[in-house]
Write a protein that holds these residues in place. Structure first.
Motif, PDB file in Angstrom:
ATOM      1  N   VAL A   1      39.335  36.114  43.297  1.00  0.00           N
ATOM      2  CA  VAL A   1      38.273  35.872  42.316  1.00  0.00           C
ATOM      3  C   VAL A   1      38.224  36.997  41.281  1.00  0.00           C
ATOM      4  CG1 VAL A   1      35.753  35.767  42.019  1.00  0.00           C
ATOM      5  CG2 VAL A   1      36.863  34.384  43.782  1.00  0.00           C
ATOM      6  N   SER A   2      38.287  38.256  41.729  1.00  0.00           N
ATOM      7  CA  SER A   2      38.204  39.376  40.781  1.00  0.00           C
ATOM      8  C   SER A   2      39.440  39.410  39.871  1.00  0.00           C
ATOM      9  CB  SER A   2      38.044  40.710  41.514  1.00  0.00           C
ATOM     10  OG  SER A   2      39.198  40.977  42.283  1.00  0.00           O
ATOM     11  N   TYR A   3      40.580  38.949  40.375  1.00  0.00           N
ATOM     12  CA  TYR A   3      41.816  38.953  39.589  1.00  0.00           C
ATOM     13  C   TYR A   3      41.758  37.913  38.469  1.00  0.00           C
ATOM     14  CZ  TYR A   3      46.838  39.002  38.550  1.00  0.00           C
ATOM     15  OH  TYR A   3      48.051  39.108  37.922  1.00  0.00           O
ATOM     16  N   PHE A   4      41.224  36.736  38.762  1.00  0.00           N
ATOM     17  CA  PHE A   4      41.269  35.636  37.786  1.00  0.00           C
ATOM     18  C   PHE A   4      39.989  35.442  36.974  1.00  0.00           C
ATOM     19  CE2 PHE A   4      44.804  34.274  40.552  1.00  0.00           C
ATOM     20  CZ  PHE A   4      45.770  34.151  39.582  1.00  0.00           C
ATOM     21  N   ARG A   5      38.876  36.017  37.427  1.00  0.00           N
ATOM     22  CA  ARG A   5      37.641  35.869  36.653  1.00  0.00           C
ATOM     23  C   ARG A   5      37.827  36.471  35.253  1.00  0.00           C
ATOM     24  NH1 ARG A   5      33.380  37.592  40.027  1.00  0.00           N
ATOM     25  NH2 ARG A   5      32.418  35.529  40.174  1.00  0.00           N
ATOM     26  N   ASN A   6      37.272  35.807  34.253  1.00  0.00           N
ATOM     27  CA  ASN A   6      37.347  36.264  32.860  1.00  0.00           C
ATOM     28  C   ASN A   6      38.769  36.232  32.297  1.00  0.00           C
ATOM     29  OD1 ASN A   6      36.012  37.131  30.531  1.00  0.00           O
ATOM     30  ND2 ASN A   6      36.538  39.263  30.926  1.00  0.00           N
ATOM     31  N   THR A   7      39.576  35.308  32.808  1.00  0.00           N
ATOM     32  CA  THR A   7      40.887  35.050  32.196  1.00  0.00           C
ATOM     33  C   THR A   7      40.836  33.670  31.535  1.00  0.00           C
ATOM     34  OG1 THR A   7      41.809  34.027  34.198  1.00  0.00           O
ATOM     35  CG2 THR A   7      42.096  36.416  33.949  1.00  0.00           C
ATOM     36  N   TYR A   8      41.814  33.397  30.673  1.00  0.00           N
ATOM     37  CA  TYR A   8      41.847  32.113  29.956  1.00  0.00           C
ATOM     38  C   TYR A   8      42.746  31.138  30.696  1.00  0.00           C
ATOM     39  CZ  TYR A   8      39.113  34.089  26.269  1.00  0.00           C
ATOM     40  OH  TYR A   8      38.074  34.650  25.565  1.00  0.00           O
ATOM     41  N   GLN A   9      42.170  30.006  31.079  1.00  0.00           N
ATOM     42  CA  GLN A   9      42.883  29.008  31.876  1.00  0.00           C
ATOM     43  C   GLN A   9      42.713  27.634  31.238  1.00  0.00           C
ATOM     44  OE1 GLN A   9      44.763  30.001  34.355  1.00  0.00           O
ATOM     45  NE2 GLN A   9      44.001  32.116  34.457  1.00  0.00           N
ATOM     46  N   HIS A  10      43.535  26.689  31.677  1.00  0.00           N
ATOM     47  CA  HIS A  10      43.434  25.329  31.149  1.00  0.00           C
ATOM     48  C   HIS A  10      43.830  24.346  32.237  1.00  0.00           C
ATOM     49  CE1 HIS A  10      47.850  25.359  30.785  1.00  0.00           C
ATOM     50  NE2 HIS A  10      47.708  26.577  30.295  1.00  0.00           N
ATOM     51  N   GLY A  11      43.462  23.089  32.029  1.00  0.00           N
ATOM     52  CA  GLY A  11      43.751  22.050  33.018  1.00  0.00           C
ATOM     53  C   GLY A  11      42.521  21.246  33.394  1.00  0.00           C
ATOM     54  N   GLY A  12      41.336  21.797  33.070  1.00  0.00           N
ATOM     55  CA  GLY A  12      40.094  21.152  33.487  1.00  0.00           C
ATOM     56  C   GLY A  12      39.372  20.441  32.364  1.00  0.00           C
TER      57      GLY A  12
ATOM     58  N   PHE B   1      39.281  27.261  40.433  1.00  0.00           N
ATOM     59  CA  PHE B   1      39.448  27.016  41.859  1.00  0.00           C
ATOM     60  C   PHE B   1      39.977  28.261  42.567  1.00  0.00           C
ATOM     61  CE2 PHE B   1      40.111  22.506  40.310  1.00  0.00           C
ATOM     62  CZ  PHE B   1      38.850  22.089  40.708  1.00  0.00           C
ATOM     63  N   ALA B   2      39.377  28.539  43.724  1.00  0.00           N
ATOM     64  CA  ALA B   2      39.803  29.701  44.514  1.00  0.00           C
ATOM     65  C   ALA B   2      39.893  29.284  45.978  1.00  0.00           C
ATOM     66  CB  ALA B   2      38.811  30.846  44.340  1.00  0.00           C
TER      67      ALA B   2
ATOM     68  N   SER C   1      49.079  21.701  44.140  1.00  0.00           N
ATOM     69  CA  SER C   1      49.487  22.357  42.885  1.00  0.00           C
ATOM     70  C   SER C   1      48.738  23.686  42.705  1.00  0.00           C
ATOM     71  CB  SER C   1      49.220  21.436  41.697  1.00  0.00           C
ATOM     72  OG  SER C   1      47.835  21.154  41.619  1.00  0.00           O
ATOM     73  N   LEU C   2      49.327  24.576  41.915  1.00  0.00           N
ATOM     74  CA  LEU C   2      48.828  25.949  41.831  1.00  0.00           C
ATOM     75  C   LEU C   2      47.831  26.183  40.697  1.00  0.00           C
ATOM     76  CD1 LEU C   2      52.230  27.783  42.429  1.00  0.00           C
ATOM     77  CD2 LEU C   2      50.396  27.381  44.087  1.00  0.00           C
ATOM     78  N   ASN C   3      47.718  25.271  39.747  1.00  0.00           N
ATOM     79  CA  ASN C   3      46.863  25.491  38.579  1.00  0.00           C
ATOM     80  C   ASN C   3      45.416  25.779  38.986  1.00  0.00           C
ATOM     81  OD1 ASN C   3      45.036  24.558  36.247  1.00  0.00           O
ATOM     82  ND2 ASN C   3      47.049  24.575  35.289  1.00  0.00           N
ATOM     83  N   LEU C   4      44.765  26.684  38.263  1.00  0.00           N
ATOM     84  CA  LEU C   4      43.402  27.104  38.617  1.00  0.00           C
ATOM     85  C   LEU C   4      42.322  26.147  38.136  1.00  0.00           C
ATOM     86  CD1 LEU C   4      44.927  29.847  39.094  1.00  0.00           C
ATOM     87  CD2 LEU C   4      42.836  30.954  38.361  1.00  0.00           C
ATOM     88  N   ARG C   5      42.670  25.226  37.214  1.00  0.00           N
ATOM     89  CA  ARG C   5      41.655  24.341  36.649  1.00  0.00           C
ATOM     90  C   ARG C   5      41.819  22.886  37.092  1.00  0.00           C
ATOM     91  NH1 ARG C   5      37.085  24.999  34.351  1.00  0.00           N
ATOM     92  NH2 ARG C   5      37.491  23.694  32.543  1.00  0.00           N
ATOM     93  N   TYR C   6      42.954  22.555  37.693  1.00  0.00           N
ATOM     94  CA  TYR C   6      43.079  21.237  38.315  1.00  0.00           C
ATOM     95  C   TYR C   6      43.937  21.385  39.568  1.00  0.00           C
ATOM     96  CZ  TYR C   6      47.981  20.504  36.939  1.00  0.00           C
ATOM     97  OH  TYR C   6      49.340  20.611  36.818  1.00  0.00           O
TER      98      TYR C   6
END
Length: 517
Positions: free
Chosen positions: A490-501, A480-481, A433-438
């Motif tokens: 990492v530079s693209y997604f750092r300091n963005t708002y994510q959910h799933g974790g 997750f990266a 799955s593609l989600n960054l937090r799970y």
């Protein structure tokens, strides 16, 4: 502390010499002049902290002078001094944003009090807030070491949010840093608490209200409580602090009957948590009982397209076949405005369900659009952006109409979000799955210390996509990266708002009951 500079404008300034000497003894620096024209020139040339302005002067009147001063320095506080208490003068002065007004004859203590009120308030409030938090800091640290129930964690998180909002306008950066470190530590302890207890909640009577029990535990009693029609508003991705940011706006139309927190299921993601709210089931049960409605991560198609059907099945199970209800999902401005136009027709329903997707779109836009990244660079600006949206949204219009029609409002969300700061490497196959937090998939490789792992998804009532599938959930502010193209990712997604974790911000979320004023 720098000396406060006062401009005092009065055509009889000589008579005020004792007042000026009194202020100078108190270390205020006073500049005087005798006309509105002089005052305007001085305001242009010098930086004053406050202006005392006589209302009744020859030439330019006090009100005319006030207007000119405000045109040049809008934020400069002006204290109007007047012989007259005539209502129209007060109304005009207040409409022109005076900071205060005094009635002649004034005494030195009145002047001092007005200065304190208008110039020292923010400093005094800041100092008191800082001192109070310093005292509370030790208590929070002690509580954190002992907290061990889901009720205590909800209480602790609400306390941290309270202090975050209290300190929001304090300039002392060290206080913000202390609070941030306390939130980080709280999330670390909360992760351990979830790791120890989450699985047991599905077989334990002493459990929090969670996504799949929310309707039965908290929403249903409100529908049965009285004859008022209920408007259930589910704002996607709404954190507790965002609710607190626009609560004052709602309080103009509604008074709060109750405010509590409930726990989102894992993953703290829309397709799992929101479907669980409407179905009253955990994802593995949805897959089993409604194979025609449930879609797994790897399936094609929208994962939240059947919420109304899930709700219909839950209402039937609960024996509420006579309930008159409607479901609406707002995903853009156009659909929001259309519902506002037709809102009166909802009065006939016992229950109207409104899913509002704006905050979810905002968090995704923050990832994808540089301008939103700039506007929502931290939690304070993210709250501010949410509040600004709410003030100007069709949702506020709906709430205003709800008040006129006598609706009770139940306002909640499916999960929160967290500002992710640190990457954690993960490797999976192309079906992961593609989600960054799970992540869910086969043969996942990951940093064990960074995740809550569910090697047997059935143990926490999640679907098993295939025989060797597992789930992992990111801890704290991790995301997750993949090793491929790691630095760019990492530079693209750092300091963005994510959910799933697993974090306080994602898991502990608001449930509010409101009655019309």
């Amino acid at each position: 502390m720098s000396t406060i500079k006062i401009l005092w404008v009065d055509d009889e300034i000589d008579l005020l010499k004792p007042h000026i000497l009194f202020l100078e003894k108190k270390n205020y620096e006073v500049t005087t002049c005798q006309s509105g024209t002089e005052a305007i020139d001085l305001v242009e040339e010098q930086n004053f902290d406050v202006v005392f302005l006589d209302e009744n002067m020859p030439g330019l009147t006090g009100l005319e002078t006030l207007s000119e001063i405000k045109a040049k320095r809008d934020t400069l506080p002006v204290i109007m001094i007047t012989k007259s208490e005539e209502e129209y003068i007060m109304e005009e002065a207040i409409g022109s944003k005076i900071a205060d007004y005094l009635i002649k004859p004034v005494n030195p203590n009145q002047i001092l009090l007005s200065l304190k009120k208008n110039l020292d308030t923010s400093r005094l409030v800041s100092e008191k807030t800082t001192l109070n938090y310093q005292q509370e800091f030790r208590k929070i640290a002690m509580d954190m070491a002992q907290v061990n129930t889901y009720e205590e964690w909800a209480e602790l998180y609400q306390k941290l949010i309270y202090w975050e909002l209290e300190l929001e306008n304090i300039e002392d950066q060290s206080m913000h840093e202390i609070l941030e470190s306390q939130k980080t530590e709280a999330n670390s302890q909360f992760f351990k608490f979830i790791e120890r207890n989450y699985e047991d909640w599905f077989s334990d009577e002493d459990r929090p209200t969670m996504s799949h029990t929310l309707f039965k535990d908290k929403i249903l009693p409100q529908i049965k409580k009285d004859d008022a029609p209920v408007l259930l508003i589910v704002i996607d991705n709404l954190r507790y602090d965002q609710w607190k940011s626009f609560e004052p706006i709602i309080s103009n139309y509604y008074k709060k009957e109750s405010e509590s927190a409930y726990y989102s299921i894992l993953p703290t993601a829309t397709q799992y948590a929101r479907n669980a709210i409407f179905s009253g089931l955990m994802p593995s049960e949805m897959e089993k009982q409604h194979p025609d409605l449930w879609l797994n991560d790897t399936d094609d198609g929208g994962k939240n397209l059947n919420e109304d059907k899930f709700l219909a099945a839950q209402l039937k199970r609960l024996g509420l076949t006579d309930l008159v209800w409607e479901y609406h999902k707002i995903t853009n401005l156009k659909s929001g405005k259309k519902l506002v136009e037709n809102f009166n027709s909802l009065k006939k329903n016992d229950l109207t369900v409104l899913v509002y997707n704006f905050v979810d779109m905002l968090s995704h836009s923050k990832t994808e659009m540089e301008v939103i990244k700039e506007l929502a660079s931290n939690d304070k600006s993210y709250r501010s952006l949410t509040e600004s949206w709410f003030k100007n949204s069709p949702l506020l219009e709906m709430i205003q109409k709800s008040q006129q029609l006598g609706f009770k409002i139940v306002l909640t969300t499916d999960h929160g979000t967290i500002n992710v700061k640190n990457p954690s490497k993960v490797i999976g196959d192309k079906n992961t799955s593609l989600n960054l937090r799970y992540k869910t998939g086969r043969s996942l490789t990951y940093e064990q210390k960074d995740v809550l792992e569910a090697k047997d998804p059935k143990s926490i009532h999640l679907p098993t996509i295939n025989m060797s599938s597992s789930f992992i959930f990111a801890k704290g502010d991790l995301f997750f990266a993949y090793p491929n193209n790691y630095n760019h990712y990492v530079s693209y997604f750092r300091n963005t708002y994510q959910h799933g974790g697993v974090s306080l911000e994602e898991v502990i979320i608001p449930f509010i009951v409101l009655n019309p004023r």
